[in-house]
Every structure is written in C-alpha cells, then in structure tokens.
Design a protein around this motif. Structure first.
Motif, PDB file in Angstrom:
ATOM      1  N   UNK A  25      11.616  47.515  60.688  1.00  0.00           N
ATOM      2  CA  UNK A  25      12.161  48.881  60.736  1.00  0.00           C
ATOM      3  C   UNK A  25      11.509  49.685  61.861  1.00  0.00           C
ATOM      4  N   UNK A  26      10.217  49.519  62.022  1.00  0.00           N
ATOM      5  CA  UNK A  26       9.506  50.198  63.102  1.00  0.00           C
ATOM      6  C   UNK A  26      10.032  49.740  64.458  1.00  0.00           C
ATOM      7  N   UNK A  27      10.289  48.437  64.541  1.00  0.00           N
ATOM      8  CA  UNK A  27      10.846  47.883  65.776  1.00  0.00           C
ATOM      9  C   UNK A  27      12.203  48.516  66.092  1.00  0.00           C
ATOM     10  N   UNK A  28      13.014  48.670  65.055  1.00  0.00           N
ATOM     11  CA  UNK A  28      14.329  49.301  65.223  1.00  0.00           C
ATOM     12  C   UNK A  28      14.162  50.726  65.749  1.00  0.00           C
ATOM     13  N   UNK A  29      13.219  51.455  65.173  1.00  0.00           N
ATOM     14  CA  UNK A  29      12.995  52.837  65.587  1.00  0.00           C
ATOM     15  C   UNK A  29      12.616  52.932  67.066  1.00  0.00           C
ATOM     16  N   UNK A  30      11.885  51.904  67.535  1.00  0.00           N
ATOM     17  CA  UNK A  30      11.484  51.915  68.953  1.00  0.00           C
ATOM     18  C   UNK A  30      12.629  51.566  69.881  1.00  0.00           C
ATOM     19  N   UNK A  31      13.462  50.616  69.455  1.00  0.00           N
ATOM     20  CA  UNK A  31      14.473  50.055  70.345  1.00  0.00           C
ATOM     21  C   UNK A  31      15.820  50.774  70.321  1.00  0.00           C
ATOM     22  N   UNK A  32      16.235  51.227  69.145  1.00  0.00           N
ATOM     23  CA  UNK A  32      17.599  51.756  69.024  1.00  0.00           C
ATOM     24  C   UNK A  32      17.735  53.112  69.708  1.00  0.00           C
ATOM     25  N   UNK A  33      18.850  53.297  70.392  1.00  0.00           N
ATOM     26  CA  UNK A  33      19.075  54.525  71.143  1.00  0.00           C
ATOM     27  C   UNK A  33      19.760  55.591  70.305  1.00  0.00           C
ATOM     28  N   UNK A  34      20.673  55.164  69.437  1.00  0.00           N
ATOM     29  CA  UNK A  34      21.410  56.127  68.616  1.00  0.00           C
ATOM     30  C   UNK A  34      21.143  55.860  67.139  1.00  0.00           C
ATOM     31  N   UNK A  35      21.468  56.824  66.331  1.00  0.00           N
ATOM     32  CA  UNK A  35      21.295  56.649  64.885  1.00  0.00           C
ATOM     33  C   UNK A  35      22.239  55.571  64.362  1.00  0.00           C
ATOM     34  N   UNK A  36      23.456  55.545  64.875  1.00  0.00           N
ATOM     35  CA  UNK A  36      24.402  54.510  64.467  1.00  0.00           C
ATOM     36  C   UNK A  36      23.850  53.130  64.765  1.00  0.00           C
ATOM     37  N   UNK A  37      23.204  53.023  65.907  1.00  0.00           N
ATOM     38  CA  UNK A  37      22.602  51.753  66.290  1.00  0.00           C
ATOM     39  C   UNK A  37      21.471  51.387  65.331  1.00  0.00           C
ATOM     40  N   UNK A  38      20.689  52.377  64.945  1.00  0.00           N
ATOM     41  CA  UNK A  38      19.610  52.129  63.990  1.00  0.00           C
ATOM     42  C   UNK A  38      20.172  51.569  62.688  1.00  0.00           C
ATOM     43  N   UNK A  39      21.230  52.188  62.217  1.00  0.00           N
ATOM     44  CA  UNK A  39      21.819  51.760  60.947  1.00  0.00           C
ATOM     45  C   UNK A  39      22.436  50.365  61.060  1.00  0.00           C
ATOM     46  N   UNK A  40      23.101  50.120  62.172  1.00  0.00           N
ATOM     47  CA  UNK A  40      23.695  48.793  62.365  1.00  0.00           C
ATOM     48  C   UNK A  40      22.623  47.718  62.402  1.00  0.00           C
ATOM     49  N   UNK A  41      21.518  48.016  63.067  1.00  0.00           N
ATOM     50  CA  UNK A  41      20.420  47.034  63.140  1.00  0.00           C
ATOM     51  C   UNK A  41      19.766  46.827  61.783  1.00  0.00           C
TER      52      UNK A  41
END
Lengths: 188, 188
Positions: B66-82
DNA sequence: GTCTATAAGATGATAGAC
DNA sequence: GTCTATCATCTTATAGAC
C-alpha cells in the motif's frame, strides 16, 4: 418425515456456518442432538453425503425464501431489502456465515458434487438478483450502469463480503451499513 | 536470515489461502519444502505460533504494498485500481483467497492472537481505502455518498466477496468485472 | 435406528539421537 | 536444525449386538 435426519442437518448446518465444513466432526453433531457419533452414518454414510444434502437443502430453502419475497414485496427496492435481510438474519442467528459463502472459501477441499451445489447457489442468487434489477430498471425505480447480470454479481459479492466483514468486526451493524450502501447505490 | 523459516511461511501461506488454516498439516508444509513434519516445530512450536506469524507477515507485506502504491500512483483512481490489483494478483497466483478473507471465514476456530491479527488487517485496509477515498473527494476526482470510512468498508467487502465469487465461478475475470464496477461507481 | 467396539489413518506435539 | 520414534488424540468409517 425423518426427524433425526432433520436434526442432524440443522446441527451440521449451524456448525458448518460457524466453523466451516472442515472444522466439525460427526461427534460434534451427535453431542448437539443427544446421540452417539456413529449413529449419524445410518442417515449419512459419509461426510460427503452430509455435505451434499446440506447444500441441497440450503439451496431449496433459499429459493423458497426468494419466491416468498417475490409474492410479498410491493416494490423492487423492497425485494432487494428483503433479500439482504435474509443474509442479515443468518448473521444474527449465532454469527453464522452464509453456508455457501463459507463453502466458497473452502471450495478446493470439497468433493465435486458439493462444489457443484455451491456454484448452483451462487448462480441461483445472481439470477434472482438480475431479475429484480432488470425489473427495477424497466419500471424506472432503479438506475445503474452496465447490464443487470453484472450488477447482480456485484451485489451478491458485496453481501457475502459484508458478512465476512461483520464477523471480523464482531458488529452485525456493519453488515447493515454495507448492504444499505450497496442498495442505495441503485436508486440514484 | 532464516531461509527455512521463510520457506515454511511461504508454503503455509499458500496452503492456508487455497484450503484454509484448518485444512493443512505440518506434514503438508514439510512435503512442499523437502523436510520432515516435526522439523517445523523447531521454527514454530505450535500451529498457533505459525498462524500468528503468518498473519503478521501478511499484514506487513500488504502494508508495504500500500505504501508503494502511495508513492507510485499519480491519481486516486490509479491508487484504487492498484489496490484492487493486489487482490487480483493473489487470485491469479494459484487461485488463492486473500489470507485474511479466508481466516475471516474460519474466525471462530482461531486463537485470539490470530483473530486480532485478522481484525488488524481488515482495519488496515479500511483505513488506507478511507484515506484514498477522502483524498479523491477533496480533489473532486471522486464522488460518492456517505462518509469515506463507510464507503471504504463497502469497497473492501466487495473485493473480498469478489474473490469468493471468482473462485466459485472458476473465472478470474469475474473478480475483475466486480472490482471494476465497484470502482467505476466512485467516479460518477 | 441407535448402540458399543473397533479399525485405520491423520494430526499436533514431544523426546532424544545425530 | 533436522532427523526418527513415539504419543495421545481425533476423525471418518465399518461390524455386529440390541
């Protein structure tokens, strides 16, 4: 007909929903109904036979409950609320999981006949839900994106997942909040 | 450090996710990694110790992801998809259930320390999801009714339920369709 | 139909050799 | 650290008495 047979199924159902099919024995059932373990083999020769009968009866009872809802409910929203209430009632009766939600988790350890029954239950539910959703959309009572079969799968998965969540949180209210949110989504 | 310990945990994790914690033995683990059953007791004296370590490691790894996602994802939608993709990846690795979804089903048969770990995982996930949802609403990227904590519970229950549904249907695509529908709902 | 006795195998776990 | 040997217990299941 056979009273003992029904008692066995009742006890086994409770144990399977609370602990899982792999976490109870013939002895556990026997102790609950006041007989000895091996006596159960007369009614269900193998545990597999018991499992098949368990899923079969659960499916039939659930289908009857759905038919009852179709007869009684006046609106589509009411139908959906009553459907969710079936799951909530299960949860409130001794913190039980949906039998076929539990068996879905244990699926790979179950015999093929039991697996087929579990699949049947899930598709029964999805078919019923898709019908209700389709009706609601036609009358304009509901509004959602995508086809009704796909949305039915979302609702069922949400309800099964909500039962898991409520058990983990030890809070039946959690099921209610998730179910309500899922259904409210359909009347936007 | 301890290679065998990691191998044991890997094998136990796979077995617990595929069959359930009550449906595998020390011997099953041992056969997978090429040692003898009792040798495992040196690393994990009781099966309960193994279960606690299993959940602890799973929680940590998930939190890292989850921390990795927070670092890498650009948008919130991207965070959720990941986030959803983490569950899908589990499903596609040998049809595994989320470990803590499986243990949620078996909850009443598990020791209190394990139960606490499972509860921790679910609340970790809900907290992370609620944070993402809150961010998305603030930037206007997302739009949904109710508070973000409540909606986070709906999304998590939906994803866990979707894993069960996909296993029952023997169709990983089913998870994807449900997850996609759940997330699309948030960008209305 | 239910019982007791019993089999045959699995399970979590311990003791002690190497 | 891993092994073999062993234990007590549980599990599904069968045989045969009542």
């Amino acid at each position: 007909m056979d009273e003992t047979r029904a008692q066995i199924l009742d006890a086994a159902e409770q144990l399977a929903q609370q602990r899982g099919f792999n976490a109870f024995s013939y002895r556990d059932i026997a102790e609950q109904i006041g007989i000895r373990g091996p006596s159960i083999h007369y009614h269900f020769p193998s545990k597999d036979d018991l499992g098949v009968a368990l899923v079969e009866r659960y499916r039939e009872q659930f289908a009857q409950a759905c038919t009852h809802i179709d007869r009684k409910a006046r609106t589509v929203s009411d139908r959906l609320r009553r459907f969710a209430a079936l799951f909530r009632a299960t949860l409130e009766r001794g913190n039980r999981m949906c039998l076929c939600g539990m068996l879905a988790a244990e699926l790979s350890t179950l015999s093929e006949p039991i697996q087929l029954g579990v699949q049947g239950f899930w598709s029964d539910c999805e078919r019923w839900l898709a019908g209700a959703l389709e009706d609601g959309r036609e009358t304009g009572e509901l509004s959602f994106r995508g086809d009704s079969a796909r949305r039915a799968a979302v609702v069922l998965a949400g309800l099964e997942g909500a039962m898991l969540a409520a058990r983990v949180a030890d809070d039946p209210g959690k099921f209610e909040r998730i179910a309500r949110t899922l259904l409210d989504e359909l009347t936007a």
